[in-house]
Enzyme design. Structure first.
Site, PDB file in Angstrom:
ATOM      1  N   GLU A 158       2.097 127.576  97.539  1.00 31.26           N
ATOM      2  CA  GLU A 158       1.057 128.274  96.781  1.00 31.26           C
ATOM      3  C   GLU A 158      -0.320 128.098  97.427  1.00 31.26           C
ATOM      4  OE1 GLU A 158       1.732 130.361  94.579  1.00 31.26           O
ATOM      5  OE2 GLU A 158       3.754 129.822  93.961  1.00 31.26           O
TER       6      GLU A 158
ATOM      7  N   ASP B 293      12.201 135.210  98.419  1.00 30.55           N
ATOM      8  CA  ASP B 293      11.568 136.511  98.642  1.00 30.55           C
ATOM      9  C   ASP B 293      10.668 136.539  99.874  1.00 30.55           C
ATOM     10  OD1 ASP B 293      10.045 134.684  97.227  1.00 30.55           O
ATOM     11  OD2 ASP B 293       9.136 136.147  95.880  1.00 30.55           O
TER      12      ASP B 293
ATOM     13  N   GLU C 253       4.223 142.512  91.595  1.00 33.59           N
ATOM     14  CA  GLU C 253       5.213 143.050  92.540  1.00 33.59           C
ATOM     15  C   GLU C 253       5.585 144.506  92.267  1.00 33.59           C
ATOM     16  OE1 GLU C 253       5.265 140.027  91.329  1.00 33.59           O
ATOM     17  OE2 GLU C 253       5.463 138.691  93.059  1.00 33.59           O
TER      18      GLU C 253
ATOM     19  N   GLU D 191      10.526 138.277  83.089  1.00 30.43           N
ATOM     20  CA  GLU D 191      10.806 137.396  84.230  1.00 30.43           C
ATOM     21  C   GLU D 191      12.253 137.508  84.684  1.00 30.43           C
ATOM     22  OE1 GLU D 191       8.378 136.763  85.997  1.00 30.43           O
ATOM     23  OE2 GLU D 191       8.233 134.584  86.052  1.00 30.43           O
TER      24      GLU D 191
ATOM     25  N   THR E 111       1.961 137.832 101.530  1.00 31.75           N
ATOM     26  CA  THR E 111       2.718 137.873 100.276  1.00 31.75           C
ATOM     27  C   THR E 111       1.788 137.766  99.059  1.00 31.75           C
ATOM     28  OG1 THR E 111       4.694 137.030  99.189  1.00 31.75           O
ATOM     29  CG2 THR E 111       3.205 135.388 100.110  1.00 31.75           C
TER      30      THR E 111
HETATM   31  C1  DMJ Z   1       2.348 135.668  94.152  1.00 28.63           C
HETATM   32  O1  DMJ Z   1       1.714 134.440  94.143  1.00 28.63           O
HETATM   33  C2  DMJ Z   1       2.902 135.967  95.499  1.00 28.63           C
HETATM   34  O2  DMJ Z   1       3.149 137.324  95.556  1.00 28.63           O
HETATM   35  C3  DMJ Z   1       4.140 135.201  95.795  1.00 28.63           C
HETATM   36  O3  DMJ Z   1       4.735 135.566  97.005  1.00 28.63           O
HETATM   37  C4  DMJ Z   1       5.177 135.316  94.725  1.00 28.63           C
HETATM   38  N1  DMJ Z   1       4.689 135.989  93.607  1.00 28.63           N
HETATM   39  C5  DMJ Z   1       3.400 135.697  93.093  1.00 28.63           C
HETATM   40  C6  DMJ Z   1       3.030 136.685  92.029  1.00 28.63           C
HETATM   41  O4  DMJ Z   1       4.095 137.082  91.261  1.00 28.63           O
END
Ligand code: DMJ
EC number: 3.2.1.-
Length: 695
Positions: free
Chosen positions: A105, A183, A295, A277, A381
């Site tokens: 994160e 992912d 997303e 979720e 991401t």
């Molecule tokens: C975000 O922090 C990023 O997209 C991460 O890759 C996974 N998803 C969260 C938001 O849903």
């Protein structure tokens, strides 16, 4: 043309207004805290609020939301605010906090720590850091992590699991999907090639992608399978994080499955307002939380840009409207605790500002209206923008010649994205694919039927179908009922079930006394196995999987396990129940009953044990609670049927649902426990009469 421009301006203005509301709420009520608590109108400071477990690991006391929002300010052309935010970051933000943060994160949202252990899901940020700073160490280390994961793929299926033990390299979870846990690995393989120009990443991506399309993609669904036995689905639900995947497929040039999956997701949002979720293959809620994830907006943006189909603008419009209607609160936007009830949660994650507003704003913008040339950038991401010019800043990394080449029959090999297969603005192409999925979830069917009838094609009948059982997979709540004195069945905790172990809805379990496991997490050898024999063990959540704890405690002689949440302050009153799942391995060997208590209920139970030393409990489905009259639910389903069409398994289903309640005393009470309660009541009253008598 003019009306589309006005439409764009209208929505851009609306998105800017929403962004201002969210950002200003953060700055006014929360800054310099990491996150805004939009219901309490204050900042979330780690350590000052009840611990929420892993999700708090994003909070590093470094004004997370401010940093995560910086490039959104640029893209939305808020350059004064951007300058102000940069000044605040330089002036106020410190990284020398003695605090444990999530490597992943922190990397995707902040990228501030130079000594983090490289993580697969980090190559873009670390490579950018190397190429901008001239120091190769970051990219080299991140690359090593990518190499390890590649080496660890299952050679037969070319799939990877979702959780790996970073100490010994063993897979902890061998279920393989494209959502939670994995992912960004796939995303970063593809994007590492785009950003760095290194074909090794493209080869790897193509190999995995072929495997995903072979085993996991079951259009329009994406279902987790076992990495060693990929023809077997390991669960019947999907998680919302996989909603990014159609966007990645667009980058890959594989539009058809992207359109199919996106359409499926859109219908789920029509049914539940947001993506829960987790939702089942029948599009029912499996876990109802929605933390304002971006997303689905991300995939919508990519699909619109690839197809030019205004349908995707309508999808974007619905996202905007639903956010305003169901998530907007006076101090920002609040996550939805359960899409079924619409209740709010006191959180607004930083990704809402970092990602949601970018994708929505871009969806309603022409390239020429943006302050930067968006084609010169790639999204991380977390939707941060990295310049693709980085690929020429330094020669590409060495090519490893032992890498397998992508499958020769793969049309998309060495294309990224493929100019041949990215479809030139052809809205009818997307529509043709979508049409076969239009009424997948049942939403919209009734209107279809009535429009048919208006044309005089069909006569309609109202048909009722009655059944006693729910028609879809639900989390069946359990209870932990305290039977021994002084509780005598009066103290009852709502508990969550597990997908494995004794099925308490089918098989009764007798009364047992409880005992804490040592160690309490049950993640190592059980030290009090002798004492645990014949008891229901109490085990703290965390450190290892539920299934691993259950196995270990069952082997030690426990007759059941009650797991207790490790997140401080959680309670069944305000947290939706969930179903504990296995570890991706077969769980048939686990035969004892299992229940999950949130921490408040768990604390009351352990306090009872400390005070009374002997606490007997009964684990059973909530509807079978002793001493309660049970309303029996009949599911009556009405549907509109075409005349003469009453075939079984009819797919045109529910338009109206009524629930009739029929009061009826539960005849299936547990006799053993009921007589024990009676006995205990008698003992208790004799004790009250004669306090000297020994029990
Ligand atoms: C975000 O922090 C990023 O997209 C991460 O890759 C996974 N998803 C969260 C938001 O849903």
């Amino acid at each position: 043309m003019l009306h589309i421009l006005i439409y764009f301006i209208f929505f851009r203005d609306q998105i800017l207004e929403m962004f201002d509301h969210a950002y200003n709420s953060y700055m006014d009520y929360a800054y310099p805290a990491d996150e805004l608590m939009p219901l309490s109108c204050r900042g979330r400071v780690r350590g000052l609020e009840p611990n929420r477990g892993d999700i708090d690991d994003s909070l590093g006391k470094f004004s997370l939301t401010l940093i995560d929002t910086l490039d959104t300010l640029v893209l939305l052309n808020k350059l004064d605010e951007f300058e102000e935010a940069v000044k605040k970051t330089v002036r106020d933000v410190r990284f020398d906090n003695d605090i444990v943060v999530s490597v992943f994160e922190t990397n995707i949202r902040v990228l501030g720590y130079m000594r983090m252990i490289p993580h697969c899901t980090m190559i873009l940020e670390f490579a950018a850091l190397s190429r901008l700073s001239g120091d190769p160490i970051f990219e080299e280390n991140a690359r090593k992590a990518m190499d390890v994961l590649w080496e660890k793929r299952q050679r037969g299926s070319d799939l990877v699991g979702t959780v790996i033990n970073i100490h010994n390299g063993d897979w902890v979870r061998r279920d393989s999907g494209v959502g939670a846990g994995i992912d960004s690995y796939y995303e970063y393989l593809m994007k590492a090639y785009i950003l760095l120009g290194d074909k090794v990443y493209l080869n790897r991506f193509n190999t995995h992608y072929s495997a995903i399309m072979k085993y996991i993609s079951q259009p329009p669904l994406l279902l987790n399978v076992h990495m060693h036995n990929p023809t077997v689905n390991v669960r019947s639900w999907m998680d919302s994080l996989l909603a990014f995947f159609p966007g990645l497929q667009v980058l890959r040039g594989d539009l058809k499955p992207a359109i199919e999956t996106h359409e499926m997701l859109y219908q789920v949002t029509k049914q539940h307002n947001f993506l829960p979720e987790a939702f089942t293959t029948e599009f029912r809620v499996h876990w109802g939380q929605h933390p304002l994830r971006p997303e689905f907006a991300e995939s919508t943006y990519f699909l619109y840009k690839a197809t030019g189909d205004p349908y995707y603008l309508k999808v974007g419009q619905s996202i905007v409207e639903k956010l305003n209607t169901h998530a907007r609160v006076p101090c920002g936007f609040a996550a939805v605790q359960d899409v079924r009830t619409g209740t709010h949660e006191d959180r607004m994650d930083s990704f809402f500002l970092a990602e949601m507003f970018k994708y929505l704003y871009l969806l309603f913008s022409e390239k020429s209206q943006l302050p930067i040339n968006i084609d010169d950038y790639i999204f991380t991401t977390e939707a941060h923008l990295l310049p693709v010019s980085l690929s020429t800043t330094q020669p590409p990394c060495h090519t490893n010649n032992t890498e397998p080449q992508a499958h020769e029959d793969d049309l998309f090999s060495y294309s990224c994205p493929s100019a041949q297969t990215l479809f030139p603005n052809n809205p009818t192409f997307a529509k043709t694919i979508r049409d076969s999925y239009k009424y997948l979830t049942g939403v919209g069917r009734a209107q279809q039927a009535s429009s048919d009838s208006q044309k005089g094609v069909y006569k309609l009948k109202l048909v009722a179908e009655v059944s006693h059982t729910p028609e879809h997979e639900e989390v069946v709540p359990l209870i932990v009922q305290l039977i021994s004195p002084p509780f005598l069945g009066q103290t009852v905790f709502t508990a969550g079930p597990a997908k494995f172990g004794t099925d308490l809805t089918k098989q009764q379990h007798g009364v047992s006394s409880i005992m804490k496991s040592v160690p309490y997490t049950a993640c190592g050898p059980i030290e009090n196995a002798v004492e645990l024999q014949g008891h229901i063990a109490l085990a703290l959540r965390g450190d290892c999987m539920f299934a691993a704890k259950a196995r270990r405690l069952q082997e030690a002689g426990a007759t059941g396990v009650i797991f207790i949440d490790h997140r401080e302050g959680s309670s069944s009153a305000d947290t939706p129940l969930f179903q504990m799942v296995g570890d991706g391995e077969p769980t048939d060997d686990i035969t004892v009953p299992l229940a999950f208590l949130f921490s408040k209920e768990g604390a009351t139970l352990t306090a009872a044990l400390e005070e009374h030393h002997n606490v007997d409990v009964l684990l059973l489905p909530k509807e079978k609670q002793l001493g309660k009259e049970k309303p029996e639910k009949l599911n009556i389903k009405f549907r509109l049927a075409k005349e003469g069409e009453l075939a079984e398994g009819e797919t045109e289903s529910t338009t109206i649902q009524l629930v009739l309640e029929q009061s009826e005393t539960d005849t299936e009470t547990n006799n053993e426990a009921a007589s024990l309660m009676r006995e205990n009541q008698e003992t208790c009253s004799s004790l009250q009469k004669d306090p000297e008598s020994s029990p």
